[in-house]
Design an enzyme around this catalytic site. Structure first.
Site, PDB file in Angstrom:
ATOM      1  N   VAL A 313       0.849  -1.202   0.000  1.00 33.25           N
ATOM      2  CA  VAL A 313       0.000   0.000   0.000  1.00 33.25           C
ATOM      3  C   VAL A 313       0.881   1.247   0.000  1.00 33.25           C
ATOM      4  CG1 VAL A 313      -1.705   1.335   1.309  1.00 33.25           C
ATOM      5  CG2 VAL A 313      -1.933  -1.155   1.141  1.00 33.25           C
ATOM      6  N   GLN A 316       2.320   1.851  -3.450  1.00 38.25           N
ATOM      7  CA  GLN A 316       1.316   2.375  -4.370  1.00 38.25           C
ATOM      8  C   GLN A 316       1.032   3.848  -4.092  1.00 38.25           C
ATOM      9  OE1 GLN A 316      -0.284   1.260  -7.099  1.00 38.25           O
ATOM     10  NE2 GLN A 316      -1.321   3.232  -7.183  1.00 38.25           N
ATOM     11  N   GLU A 317       1.060   4.192  -2.817  1.00 34.13           N
ATOM     12  CA  GLU A 317       0.735   5.572  -2.446  1.00 34.13           C
ATOM     13  C   GLU A 317       1.865   6.547  -2.765  1.00 34.13           C
ATOM     14  OE1 GLU A 317      -1.949   6.985  -1.481  1.00 34.13           O
ATOM     15  OE2 GLU A 317      -3.239   5.260  -1.108  1.00 34.13           O
ATOM     16  N   SER A 318       3.106   6.196  -2.445  1.00 40.82           N
ATOM     17  CA  SER A 318       4.182   7.195  -2.520  1.00 40.82           C
ATOM     18  C   SER A 318       5.495   6.681  -3.087  1.00 40.82           C
ATOM     19  CB  SER A 318       4.464   7.722  -1.110  1.00 40.82           C
ATOM     20  OG  SER A 318       5.062   6.706  -0.311  1.00 40.82           O
ATOM     21  N   TYR A 443      -5.934   0.637  -8.532  1.00 42.97           N
ATOM     22  CA  TYR A 443      -5.249   0.769  -7.244  1.00 42.97           C
ATOM     23  C   TYR A 443      -5.114  -0.587  -6.550  1.00 42.97           C
ATOM     24  CZ  TYR A 443      -4.600   2.667  -2.459  1.00 42.97           C
ATOM     25  OH  TYR A 443      -4.139   2.966  -1.204  1.00 42.97           O
TER      26      TYR A 443
END
EC number: 4.2.2.n1
Length: 488
Positions: A313, A316-318, A443
């Site tokens: 996660v 994927q986010e940063s 996502y």
């Protein structure tokens, strides 16, 4: 003698005065009235301004941080500029916005083009330029110039401004024809191109950039005609105060750089959430992840998640960048919004420990708040989708899944429904309206892939460690597969 002259003068004066009064009475409707602030005064007296808009990604929609959109931000700031609240009506298409402004509204802000022959509203100064763009279905060849559109199944939106470019083109190519709709929005038009119902469509360039990820079979074609000006509309006949205030507001935003900042934030990038190449990922896996592995494991211990899932996660986010900041102001390694950070007790979103801990607890809270009827991996996937798009939109998708006769407790069924939140036919039936529903699908898919790759690398490292302990120097001779299977 003087008396006769005086009497003659008085008679002629009376005649001229009478004629002047008659002329004034005849011409009165055409003489412009002195501008007044009647409408603006009414808005300030009731303490709110009613704005009519459209539920689309370029105007207004409910995003991860709540209401958002380019024109929503402008409308919100304008209401603050006037010292009043914003009352929003987003159940419109381009044509109905103008009708609402004429009838009872204060302001129309819905990617409205500056068009001639609109006598019942006033338009503000231009906000941004909107360039018509031809897009077409992947696989069609030879669509490189305007003449190539003749004979194609071509579509556009009515009253949106793009049809003006087609009408201009029709003067040169008389055989050119197209379909218009006032009920569709851009995403639905692109869906028709992708499905083959249309060969091509004309939309605005900035609209395509915000939607292109969700329609991989739609290609960018060429720019068509001259750009149009995006404007706001206010009603006529109620004074010029509101128009003057809007123009002053927009001019100030342009001069102080705020408008340019918003344009770059919303339209200056394609906002892709694509799956990066394996080589890039493995490079980050070796260099970046070791800095945060212990933090992911600590967060996993307190929330019950697999640390590798939390790491996926975070990537994927940063891309495991503790200082990451999105164009919309989400920041930190787990990309927490300001409200979410406050809810989770995170006071420094750029602190990796706080961000990972807060993101893990937020994901746990989302998973715990889902209905008990959602179980197993489906529950995990839906919690991940809610992390991206919000619980409200996820619940809307589950409701629509049920309407479609599918199972709202199965991720595969909800995954098929989520992109429908981009289509007016479907999101008009929901509580939270438009959402970029294709985004959480990508996502979740990406996170699953990253998780598999992290797990594979970790498993391989353990195996090599065991081989080293056993004194085996050439592991390539051993019968195990090193290529991970990736789910579609």
């Amino acid at each position: 003698m003087p008396t006769l002259i005086y009497q003659h003068f008085i008679a002629r004066f009376r005649l001229y005065f009478t004629l002047s009064i008659i002329v004034l009475l005849i011409l009165a409707p055409t003489i412009p009235k002195v501008p007044t602030g009647e409408h603006l005064t009414q808005i300030q007296a009731k303490d709110f301004i009613t704005a009519h808009t459209r539920n689309t990604p370029t105007t207004y929609y409910e995003g991860r941080q709540g209401p958002t959109g380019f024109e929503y931000e402008l409308m919100h700031q304008f209401a603050e500029y006037l010292g009043v609240s914003l009352n929003l009506n987003a159940k419109h298409h381009a044509e109905s916005v103008l009708s609402a402004v004429r009838d009872q509204g204060d302001l129309g802000a819905a990617a409205l083009p500056l068009l001639p022959n609109t006598s019942e509203v006033y338009y503000t100064r231009p906000i941004i330029q909107m360039q018509p763009l031809v897009v077409y279905r992947r696989g069609l060849h030879g669509i490189q110039e305007p003449g190539d559109l003749v004979g194609l199944e071509l579509g556009t939106l009515s009253q949106a401004g793009t049809s003006e470019a087609l009408r201009e083109l029709q003067r040169e190519y008389a055989d050119l024809s197209w379909k218009e709709s006032h009920e569709l929005e851009v995403a639905e038009l692109l869906a028709q191109v992708e499905s083959g119902m249309l060969d091509a469509a004309v939309i605005f360039d900035h609209q395509f950039r915000l939607n292109r990820l969700f329609f991989p079979n739609v290609e960018r074609g060429f720019l068509l005609g001259d750009p149009l000006s995006m404007v706001w509309a206010v009603p006529r006949g109620r004074g010029l105060g509101l128009l003057e205030a809007a123009n002053d507001f927009l001019q100030n935003l342009q001069e102080n750089g705020t408008l340019n900042h918003l344009v770059n934030r919303y339209f200056g990038h394609d906002d892709y959430l694509e799956y990066v190449g394996t080589r890039t990922f493995l490079g980050h896996l070796d260099v970046r992840l070791p800095q945060f592995t212990d933090l992911f494991k600590q967060a996993a211990a307190t929330t019950g998640f697999d640390w590798k899932l939390l790491a996926a996660v975070g990537y994927q986010e940063s891309h495991w960048d503790a200082d990451a900041v999105s164009p919309t102001g989400v920041r930190g390694l787990m990309m927490l919004t300001h409200p979410t950070a406050s809810e989770m007790g995170v006071d420094n979103r750029r602190d990796a420990a706080q961000s990972i801990d807060g993101g893990a607890r937020y994901l746990r809270s989302l998973k715990d708040r889902l209905p008990e009827s959602i179980t197993g991996n489906d529950r995990m996937y839906m919690a991940m989708a809610a992390y991206n798009i919000g619980l409200g939109h996820l619940y809307d998708a589950r409701k629509l899944t049920e309407v479609r006769g599918k199972d709202p407790n199965l991720w595969n069924d909800v995954r098929e429904t989520l992109p429908l939140l981009q289509h007016q036919e479907w999101y008009s039936q929901t509580r939270h309206g438009y959402a970029r529903g294709g985004e959480p699908v990508i996502y979740v898919r990406n996170i699953r892939r990253y998780y598999e790759m992290i797990e594979y690398v970790e498993r391989s490292r353990q195996q090599f460690f065991q081989l080293e302990q056993a004194g085996i120097e050439d592991p390539s001779q051993l019968p195990f597969e090193l290529i991970p299977p990736l789910t579609p």
